[in-house]
Design a protein around this motif. Structure first.
Motif, PDB file in Angstrom:
ATOM      1  N   LYS A  65      -4.844  10.835   2.617  1.00 33.22           N
ATOM      2  CA  LYS A  65      -4.699   9.382   2.655  1.00 33.22           C
ATOM      3  C   LYS A  65      -6.030   8.686   2.380  1.00 33.22           C
ATOM      4  CE  LYS A  65      -3.614   5.720   5.880  1.00 33.22           C
ATOM      5  NZ  LYS A  65      -3.476   5.369   7.271  1.00 33.22           N
ATOM      6  N   GLU A  66      -7.107   9.207   2.961  1.00 32.68           N
ATOM      7  CA  GLU A  66      -8.417   8.571   2.803  1.00 32.68           C
ATOM      8  C   GLU A  66      -8.853   8.564   1.334  1.00 32.68           C
ATOM      9  OE1 GLU A  66      -8.437  11.677   4.879  1.00 32.68           O
ATOM     10  OE2 GLU A  66      -7.362  10.407   6.269  1.00 32.68           O
ATOM     11  N   ASP A  67      -8.533   9.630   0.597  1.00 39.03           N
ATOM     12  CA  ASP A  67      -8.909   9.700  -0.814  1.00 39.03           C
ATOM     13  C   ASP A  67      -8.159   8.657  -1.640  1.00 39.03           C
ATOM     14  OD1 ASP A  67     -10.656  11.755  -0.260  1.00 39.03           O
ATOM     15  OD2 ASP A  67      -9.217  13.322  -0.746  1.00 39.03           O
ATOM     16  N   LYS A  68      -6.885   8.490  -1.364  1.00 36.03           N
ATOM     17  CA  LYS A  68      -6.084   7.520  -2.115  1.00 36.03           C
ATOM     18  C   LYS A  68      -6.544   6.088  -1.823  1.00 36.03           C
ATOM     19  CE  LYS A  68      -2.045  10.448  -2.535  1.00 36.03           C
ATOM     20  NZ  LYS A  68      -0.637  10.620  -2.266  1.00 36.03           N
ATOM     21  N   GLU A  69      -7.008   5.855  -0.603  1.00 37.06           N
ATOM     22  CA  GLU A  69      -7.458   4.511  -0.244  1.00 37.06           C
ATOM     23  C   GLU A  69      -8.720   4.107  -1.001  1.00 37.06           C
ATOM     24  OE1 GLU A  69      -7.624   4.433   4.011  1.00 37.06           O
ATOM     25  OE2 GLU A  69      -5.450   4.220   4.158  1.00 37.06           O
ATOM     26  N   LYS A  70      -9.405   5.050  -1.627  1.00 39.11           N
ATOM     27  CA  LYS A  70     -10.571   4.711  -2.442  1.00 39.11           C
ATOM     28  C   LYS A  70     -10.159   4.068  -3.763  1.00 39.11           C
ATOM     29  CE  LYS A  70     -13.175   8.652  -0.673  1.00 39.11           C
ATOM     30  NZ  LYS A  70     -13.692   9.972  -0.998  1.00 39.11           N
ATOM     31  N   TYR A  71      -8.914   4.269  -4.169  1.00 39.57           N
ATOM     32  CA  TYR A  71      -8.441   3.789  -5.472  1.00 39.57           C
ATOM     33  C   TYR A  71      -7.470   2.624  -5.349  1.00 39.57           C
ATOM     34  CZ  TYR A  71     -10.400   8.193  -7.067  1.00 39.57           C
ATOM     35  OH  TYR A  71     -11.246   9.225  -7.336  1.00 39.57           O
ATOM     36  N   ILE A  72      -6.824   2.479  -4.203  1.00 39.80           N
ATOM     37  CA  ILE A  72      -5.921   1.357  -3.952  1.00 39.80           C
ATOM     38  C   ILE A  72      -6.535   0.574  -2.805  1.00 39.80           C
ATOM     39  CG2 ILE A  72      -3.614   0.656  -3.265  1.00 39.80           C
ATOM     40  CD1 ILE A  72      -2.589   3.274  -4.451  1.00 39.80           C
ATOM     41  N   ILE A  73      -6.885  -0.681  -3.078  1.00 38.93           N
ATOM     42  CA  ILE A  73      -7.690  -1.454  -2.146  1.00 38.93           C
ATOM     43  C   ILE A  73      -6.976  -2.765  -1.822  1.00 38.93           C
ATOM     44  CG2 ILE A  73      -9.951  -2.521  -1.805  1.00 38.93           C
ATOM     45  CD1 ILE A  73     -10.889  -0.532  -4.097  1.00 38.93           C
ATOM     46  N   PRO A  74      -6.740  -3.054  -0.524  1.00 35.76           N
ATOM     47  CA  PRO A  74      -6.008  -4.270  -0.155  1.00 35.76           C
ATOM     48  C   PRO A  74      -6.870  -5.530  -0.062  1.00 35.76           C
ATOM     49  CG  PRO A  74      -6.352  -2.932   1.780  1.00 35.76           C
ATOM     50  CD  PRO A  74      -6.938  -2.171   0.623  1.00 35.76           C
ATOM     51  N   TRP A  75      -7.785  -5.689  -0.981  1.00 28.78           N
ATOM     52  CA  TRP A  75      -8.544  -6.919  -1.173  1.00 28.78           C
ATOM     53  C   TRP A  75      -9.045  -6.922  -2.610  1.00 28.78           C
ATOM     54  CZ3 TRP A  75     -10.155  -3.391   2.646  1.00 28.78           C
ATOM     55  CH2 TRP A  75     -11.215  -2.563   2.283  1.00 28.78           C
ATOM     56  N   LEU A  76      -9.579  -8.037  -3.057  1.00 23.41           N
ATOM     57  CA  LEU A  76      -9.923  -8.191  -4.473  1.00 23.41           C
ATOM     58  C   LEU A  76     -11.429  -8.142  -4.727  1.00 23.41           C
ATOM     59  CD1 LEU A  76      -7.431 -11.024  -5.460  1.00 23.41           C
ATOM     60  CD2 LEU A  76      -7.220  -8.574  -5.885  1.00 23.41           C
ATOM     61  N   LYS A  77     -12.132  -7.226  -4.100  1.00 24.75           N
ATOM     62  CA  LYS A  77     -13.563  -7.107  -4.327  1.00 24.75           C
ATOM     63  C   LYS A  77     -13.990  -5.663  -4.142  1.00 24.75           C
ATOM     64  CE  LYS A  77     -17.985  -8.920  -2.718  1.00 24.75           C
ATOM     65  NZ  LYS A  77     -18.752  -7.860  -2.144  1.00 24.75           N
ATOM     66  N   MET A  99       0.845  -1.204   0.000  1.00 23.90           N
ATOM     67  CA  MET A  99       0.000   0.000   0.000  1.00 23.90           C
ATOM     68  C   MET A  99       0.877   1.250   0.000  1.00 23.90           C
ATOM     69  SD  MET A  99      -3.172   1.065   0.001  1.00 23.90           S
ATOM     70  CE  MET A  99      -4.415   0.110   0.810  1.00 23.90           C
ATOM     71  N   GLU A 100       1.930   1.262   0.809  1.00 24.12           N
ATOM     72  CA  GLU A 100       2.851   2.406   0.847  1.00 24.12           C
ATOM     73  C   GLU A 100       3.516   2.616  -0.515  1.00 24.12           C
ATOM     74  OE1 GLU A 100       5.602   1.496   4.000  1.00 24.12           O
ATOM     75  OE2 GLU A 100       4.122   1.886   5.571  1.00 24.12           O
ATOM     76  N   MET A 101       3.996   1.532  -1.120  1.00 29.99           N
ATOM     77  CA  MET A 101       4.655   1.646  -2.442  1.00 29.99           C
ATOM     78  C   MET A 101       3.707   2.223  -3.481  1.00 29.99           C
ATOM     79  SD  MET A 101       7.069  -1.629  -3.233  1.00 29.99           S
ATOM     80  CE  MET A 101       6.347  -2.940  -2.286  1.00 29.99           C
ATOM     81  N   PHE A 102       2.480   1.712  -3.514  1.00 29.22           N
ATOM     82  CA  PHE A 102       1.521   2.150  -4.511  1.00 29.22           C
ATOM     83  C   PHE A 102       1.119   3.611  -4.297  1.00 29.22           C
ATOM     84  CE2 PHE A 102      -0.338  -2.326  -5.571  1.00 29.22           C
ATOM     85  CZ  PHE A 102       0.834  -2.635  -6.262  1.00 29.22           C
ATOM     86  N   LYS A 103       0.893   4.009  -3.057  1.00 32.58           N
ATOM     87  CA  LYS A 103       0.461   5.382  -2.771  1.00 32.58           C
ATOM     88  C   LYS A 103       1.551   6.406  -3.077  1.00 32.58           C
ATOM     89  CE  LYS A 103      -2.915   4.498   0.799  1.00 32.58           C
ATOM     90  NZ  LYS A 103      -3.226   4.693   2.208  1.00 32.58           N
ATOM     91  N   ALA A 149      -0.385   7.250  -9.561  1.00 36.51           N
ATOM     92  CA  ALA A 149      -1.431   8.238  -9.255  1.00 36.51           C
ATOM     93  C   ALA A 149      -1.961   8.869 -10.535  1.00 36.51           C
ATOM     94  CB  ALA A 149      -0.870   9.313  -8.320  1.00 36.51           C
ATOM     95  N   GLU A 150      -1.068   9.229 -11.434  1.00 34.63           N
ATOM     96  CA  GLU A 150      -1.480   9.865 -12.687  1.00 34.63           C
ATOM     97  C   GLU A 150      -2.323   8.924 -13.539  1.00 34.63           C
ATOM     98  OE1 GLU A 150       0.401  11.162 -16.966  1.00 34.63           O
ATOM     99  OE2 GLU A 150       1.724  11.219 -15.218  1.00 34.63           O
ATOM    100  N   ILE A 151      -1.877   7.699 -13.719  1.00 36.72           N
ATOM    101  CA  ILE A 151      -2.586   6.758 -14.594  1.00 36.72           C
ATOM    102  C   ILE A 151      -3.901   6.301 -13.971  1.00 36.72           C
ATOM    103  CG2 ILE A 151      -2.418   4.558 -15.819  1.00 36.72           C
ATOM    104  CD1 ILE A 151      -0.657   6.890 -16.911  1.00 36.72           C
TER     105      ILE A 151
END
Length: 178
Positions: free
Chosen positions: A50-62, A28-32, A38-40
């Motif tokens: 942080k909360e906004d970025k967590e909407k786009y990077i999700i640590p589960w597959l659903k 999660m740290e690497m991706f954020k 972020a651009e793509i």
């Protein structure tokens, strides 16, 4: 054998207690932190919380209730699948990363499909890295269509990791004479 489970004192807030939890935090740290990701993904420049970025990077597959608005996501999870054929102390883990792009947002200014750019960035960050303690090897990369509105690229990385070794046994087992 008597199980000593009455006196369990786990530190549930310590993310280093479990290798999957710790690895997911690191990913999660690497991706954020990656500006190209972020651009793509299409984050707005002012999307710094942080909360906004967590909407786009999700640590589960659903995704619960696929969004009606156009959004793109990177989702990931880790599976322990089995142990090494030659050594039970080594387990095989698989990190699965899914790059999900809404059909209305597939085109990019680079004339490369957005799913392929996300795939490239994820591979660039993770292939052969030792950032999670053990080296990651990309063993699978395929495309898919999800929910008829999203295109996906799914990557699978193999990690050969230590198999929860704790001094030769389970810490709650106490052997007594019968």
């Amino acid at each position: 054998m008597k199980r000593d489970i009455e006196n369990i004192k786990r530190d549930l807030e310590n993310k280093k207690n479990n290798d999957i939890i710790w690895k997911k935090v690191k990913i999660m740290e690497m991706f954020k932190e990656d500006p190209d990701l972020a651009e793509i993904l299409g984050w707005d420049r002012d999307l710094e919380k942080k909360e906004d970025k967590e909407k786009y990077i999700i640590p589960w597959l659903k995704l619960n209730g696929i969004q009606k608005e156009v959004r793109n996501f990177v989702m990931f999870d880790i599976d322990d699948t089995d142990v090494s054929y030659t050594n039970n102390v080594i387990k095989n883990q698989y990190l699965i990363v899914m790059c999900l792009v809404h059909e209305d947002n597939m085109d990019t200014e680079y004339d490369i499909p957005r799913t392929d750019l996300l795939d490239y960035i994820v591979k660039d960050l993770l292939c052969w890295t030792n950032a999670l303690g053990m080296q990651l090897k990309c063993v699978n990369d395929f495309q898919d269509i999800i929910d008829s509105k999203y295109y996906a690229r799914t990557l699978k990385f193999k990690i050969e990791a230590i198999n929860n070794v704790q001094g030769g046994g389970n810490k709650y087992d106490r052997y007594t004479k019968v």
